[in-house]
Design an enzyme around this catalytic site. Structure first.
Site, PDB file in Angstrom:
ATOM      1  CE1 TYR A   1      67.922  53.590  12.692  1.00 43.01           C
ATOM      2  CE2 TYR A   1      67.184  55.284  14.224  1.00 43.01           C
ATOM      3  CZ  TYR A   1      68.152  54.737  13.409  1.00 43.01           C
ATOM      4  OH  TYR A   1      69.381  55.358  13.314  1.00 43.01           O
ATOM      5  CG  HIS A  27      69.085  53.299  17.370  1.00 43.38           C
ATOM      6  ND1 HIS A  27      68.559  52.644  16.275  1.00 43.38           N
ATOM      7  CD2 HIS A  27      70.325  53.698  17.017  1.00 43.38           C
ATOM      8  CE1 HIS A  27      69.440  52.658  15.315  1.00 43.38           C
ATOM      9  NE2 HIS A  27      70.540  53.294  15.730  1.00 43.38           N
ATOM     10  CD1 TRP A  47      74.621  49.912  13.405  1.00 46.12           C
ATOM     11  CD2 TRP A  47      73.807  48.564  14.992  1.00 46.12           C
ATOM     12  NE1 TRP A  47      73.631  50.597  14.063  1.00 46.12           N
ATOM     13  CE2 TRP A  47      73.116  49.796  15.045  1.00 46.12           C
ATOM     14  CE3 TRP A  47      73.472  47.560  15.899  1.00 46.12           C
ATOM     15  CZ2 TRP A  47      72.104  50.046  15.960  1.00 46.12           C
ATOM     16  CZ3 TRP A  47      72.462  47.821  16.819  1.00 46.12           C
ATOM     17  CH2 TRP A  47      71.790  49.039  16.841  1.00 46.12           C
TER      18      TRP A  47
END
Length: 125
Positions: free
Chosen positions: A20, A24, A78
């Protein structure tokens, strides 16, 4: 234009934290531009080691900002890509978060302390 502050939580699966964070570190440029255009301003995510994710952004309307994102193809892609990272979701991550109530804001309280501007002057001022 008055902005409202939105703060929310989601719970990441602990085994997904590193991936994650990696995703990001370089969000798709099209997604970044779309978020900004939809009214997600000053958007930040914070992550605890146990997977608790705290999000914060400012917008003129949470409902409108979410609706504008929901209408885009990039957001659908997304959200589908991110959905597997979270525990206990009943919908898309950007709509199924637990919103927190704001109980304190320094700037708001300081502004409330400031005396109202005096637009009247007396002779000799």
């Amino acid at each position: 234009m008055s902005l409202v502050r939105v703060c929310f939580t989601l719970q990441l699966k602990v085994e997904c934290i590193e991936e994650y964070k990696h995703r990001h570190a370089a969000v798709w440029p099209e997604m970044l531009v779309t978020l900004k255009a939809a009214g997600w301003h000053n958007y930040s995510l914070f992550l605890r080691p146990d997977g608790l994710l705290i999000g914060y952004f400012e917008t003129t309307s949470l409902h409108q900002a979410q609706a504008q994102m929901a209408a885009t193809d990039v957001n659908a892609r997304w959200q589908a890509d991110m959905a597997g990272f979270f525990e206990d979701l009943d919908g898309a991550p950007d709509e199924d978060f637990a919103q927190l109530d704001e109980v304190f804001n320094l700037e708001d309280q300081l502004a409330a302390l400031a005396p109202a501007p005096n637009h009247f002057t007396t002779k000799g001022d």
